[in-house]
Design an enzyme around this catalytic site. Structure first.
Site, PDB file in Angstrom:
ATOM      1  N   GLU A 136       0.833  -1.212   0.000  1.00  0.00           N
ATOM      2  CA  GLU A 136       0.000   0.000   0.000  1.00  0.00           C
ATOM      3  C   GLU A 136       0.866   1.260   0.000  1.00  0.00           C
ATOM      4  OE1 GLU A 136      -0.184  -2.633   2.089  1.00  0.00           O
ATOM      5  OE2 GLU A 136      -2.098  -2.673   3.127  1.00  0.00           O
ATOM      6  N   ARG A 177       5.370  -0.666  15.423  1.00  0.00           N
ATOM      7  CA  ARG A 177       4.442   0.022  16.316  1.00  0.00           C
ATOM      8  C   ARG A 177       5.145   0.723  17.472  1.00  0.00           C
ATOM      9  NH1 ARG A 177       3.822  -5.292  15.498  1.00  0.00           N
ATOM     10  NH2 ARG A 177       4.142  -6.747  17.218  1.00  0.00           N
ATOM     11  N   HIS A 199     -22.238   8.893  24.064  1.00  0.00           N
ATOM     12  CA  HIS A 199     -23.461   8.939  23.260  1.00  0.00           C
ATOM     13  C   HIS A 199     -23.420   7.921  22.133  1.00  0.00           C
ATOM     14  CE1 HIS A 199     -24.596  12.512  25.499  1.00  0.00           C
ATOM     15  NE2 HIS A 199     -23.311  12.822  25.431  1.00  0.00           N
TER      16      HIS A 199
HETATM   17  O1  F6P Z   1       0.467  -4.584   9.359  1.00  0.00           O
HETATM   18  C1  F6P Z   1       1.678  -5.254   9.357  1.00  0.00           C
HETATM   19  C2  F6P Z   1       2.841  -4.323   9.402  1.00  0.00           C
HETATM   20  O2  F6P Z   1       3.968  -5.088   9.181  1.00  0.00           O
HETATM   21  C3  F6P Z   1       2.962  -3.533  10.681  1.00  0.00           C
HETATM   22  O3  F6P Z   1       3.538  -4.225  11.704  1.00  0.00           O
HETATM   23  C4  F6P Z   1       3.744  -2.369  10.229  1.00  0.00           C
HETATM   24  O4  F6P Z   1       3.694  -1.336  11.142  1.00  0.00           O
HETATM   25  C5  F6P Z   1       3.058  -2.061   8.926  1.00  0.00           C
HETATM   26  O5  F6P Z   1       2.771  -3.326   8.386  1.00  0.00           O
HETATM   27  C6  F6P Z   1       3.843  -1.230   7.965  1.00  0.00           C
HETATM   28  O6  F6P Z   1       5.074  -1.817   7.642  1.00  0.00           O
HETATM   29  P1  F6P Z   1       6.249  -1.000   7.013  1.00  0.00           P
HETATM   30  O7  F6P Z   1       6.658   0.042   7.993  1.00  0.00           O
HETATM   31  O8  F6P Z   1       7.327  -1.990   6.751  1.00  0.00           O
HETATM   32  O9  F6P Z   1       5.741  -0.369   5.751  1.00  0.00           O
END
Ligand code: F6P
Length: 539
Positions: A206, A261, A377
């Site tokens: 993405e 995270r 609410h």
């Molecule tokens: O959702 C899975 C994951 O690997 C997360 O742990 C991570 O924060 C996110 O995708 C984004 O990953 P990256 O920083 O490698 O783009």
């Protein structure tokens, strides 16, 4: 150790099965000083855990559990740079991003300082107008592309701390949904926009799709050669950054010992430094370091992250409650629940122990939340009267940063009242008396009493912050980070991996191919049917 841990859990579970195990009101009746004995301070925060059904005996059993899980030893191993992420064979040294540590943590801190120095120089050059865009205009907007841990933490902090007049305007692009891009597009002048691509792996589909989209948009405005002046990358994968065309001096690195995270303190936080200013980014790190020191130094019995984790252990393991709500009573913290969802659920949503055997106990609960009072609410009806209790973390901020004192008083009164109402409830006699007082007739009273009764004895923690400033926010985030680590010890799961999200990514590849070129690939019949329907609707 396993026997010791299983025995300690068995004892907590046994307390949870006792009649009246979830009662909170009698604990207050028996002990007028319960608040004093069940609230603790650390790193500028107060944690009140008195409104839980933890009696002195249960608390002792929970401390025994922490000892059996070797929480303090685990914590020290993490700080020393040991391989606490055993499945990926990595250390977890996010504490080194914000302060000095012993052992291998010391070298990690030195490494982090080098990047911080570089980030600071870059940030200040951008702010002074020395680093400019291709058309020689100053940058006034920072567009951050990233998802998950490379998005949620920085977005949450930005929403909490950014004010009009701060050095740069922050814009975030997380979701691959083109509507997200369409929404932010009108806010952007490419000539004045600095784009940060934040991705630990620099392979996340993405993020790379959005990065290509934004690069094409930038090139259309400032030309192919000019575009590189507008991009920087925040990543551990330096080769992939180079392959994407990011200039070497625009790559801000971090190490594989920073979990996604837990990464907002690393180079990944560059958007924060640019938008908030260096001093406030540093104050955020200072606040986290203060919580780290508290976590590393405070005894078990007064250690906020350990206590917060033990409350959760009691709710999940003792009382078998598998959900928790987070209600920050500060609109600026509106993205905190989303950050905690990832931090906690990606870390603790595991079913095998560190050695790969099934966990004999339940692990991470479902976490959700919204700011108060708005949440009152929406979903709080279920929390007050639904059949299954939902423990709540209330987060209150003592002093506001606005001059609308009445609003702030109403906000705080509501936060305190919700926690009290959950705990004290309202029994049938109280409802009847109230209705009689209001002049209701006996038929109406009989009809409505069951609907108006609130069971009470519903647990909550309350965390009080003096003010929502970078320092206090840093402490709050680190409190939850360490809580997650402690729960990893208590449940004997690795909180630093996330293999579960991989399968979906793998299965997306053939589906994407099919959506692109229409060539059928075998799937389960539901996926095939849905794909066919979508393709029919697209024609
Ligand atoms: O959702 C899975 C994951 O690997 C997360 O742990 C991570 O924060 C996110 O995708 C984004 O990953 P990256 O920083 O490698 O783009």
């Amino acid at each position: 150790m396993d026997d010791v841990l299983e025995d300690a859990w068995a004892r907590v579970e046994e307390f949870g099965r006792r009649p009246g195990a979830s009662a909170i009101r009698p604990l207050f009746t028996a002990d007028p000083k319960r608040f004093d004995r069940y609230s603790h301070r650390g790193a500028g925060l107060l944690l009140d855990m008195s409104k839980t059904a933890i009696s002195d005996e249960v608390r002792e059993a929970l401390f025994d559990l922490a000892r059996a899980a070797r929480v303090e030893q685990g914590r020290d191993a993490m700080a020393n740079g040991e391989i606490v992420n055993n499945t990926e064979r990595r250390a977890a040294l996010h504490m080194a991003l914000r302060g000095g540590l012993p052992g291998a943590g010391a070298a990690a801190h030195e490494d982090a300082l080098r990047t911080l120095t570089y980030m600071r120089a870059f940030t200040e050059s951008v702010h002074r107008g020395e680093v400019r865009g291709a058309t020689n205009q100053r940058f006034d907007t920072v567009l951050s592309i990233g998802i998950g841990g490379s998005d949620l933490g920085p977005v949450m902090v930005t929403r909490a701390l950014w004010r009009a007049g701060d050095p740069m305007r922050p814009v975030h692009l997380g979701n691959v949904d083109g509507h997200g891009w369409e929404t932010v597009l009108p806010m952007l002048d490419p000539r004045r926009t600095l784009v940060l691509i934040g991705s630990k792996t620099f392979t996340t589909a993405e993020t790379m799709a959005n990065a290509r989209l934004v690069r094409a948009w930038m090139e259309a405005s400032v030309g192919r050669n000019g575009a590189s002046a507008h991009f920087a990358a925040l990543s551990t994968n330096l080769a992939a950054c180079e392959a994407f065309g990011i200039a070497a001096d625009r790559v801000f690195p971090f190490r594989d010992w920073v979990g996604g995270r837990f990464s907002l303190w690393s180079a990944l936080g560059l958007s924060l430094a640019l938008s908030l200013g260096w001093e406030r980014f540093e104050a955020l790190l200072d606040g986290a370091r203060e919580m780290d020191q508290h976590f590393l130094g405070a005894p078990l019995e007064q250690n906020l992250p350990i206590l917060l984790a033990l409350v959760e252990a009691w709710h999940v393991g003792g009382l078998k409650i598998h959900r928790r709500a987070v209600l920050p009573y500060d609109e600026r913290l509106r993205r905190l629940p989303a950050h905690l969802q990832q931090l906690e659920m990606e870390s603790l949503g595991k079913s095998v122990r560190r050695d790969g055997t099934p966990t004999p106990w339940s692990t991470g609960p479902v976490v959700f939340g919204e700011p108060g009072t708005s949440a009152q609410h929406s979903f709080m009806q279920l929390v007050h009267q639904g059949p299954n209790p939902v423990p709540v973390d209330f987060i209150l901020v003592a002093k506001s940063d606005h001059r609308h004192d009445e609003n702030h008083r109403i906000l705080l009164a509501n936060g305190l009242a919700q926690a009290a109402a959950l705990m004290v409830g309202r029994d049938a006699d109280a409802v009847k008396a109230e209705m009689r007082e209001a002049g209701a007739d006996e038929e109406t009273i009989a009809r409505l009493v069951p609907h108006r009764v609130s069971p009470g004895d519903r647990p909550s923690n309350t965390i009080v912050m003096p003010r929502l400033d970078p320092q206090a926010l840093g402490s709050l985030i680190a409190l939850y980070e360490h809580k997650v680590f402690v729960l990893g010890c208590l449940w004997d799961v690795n909180p630093f991996d996330q293999w579960g999200v991989e399968l979906g990514k793998v299965l997306a590849t053939p589906i994407l191919r099919e959506l692109t070129d229409g060539r059928r690939v075998p799937h389960d019949s539901s996926t095939s049917g849905l794909l066919a329907e979508i393709q029919r609707l697209q024609r």
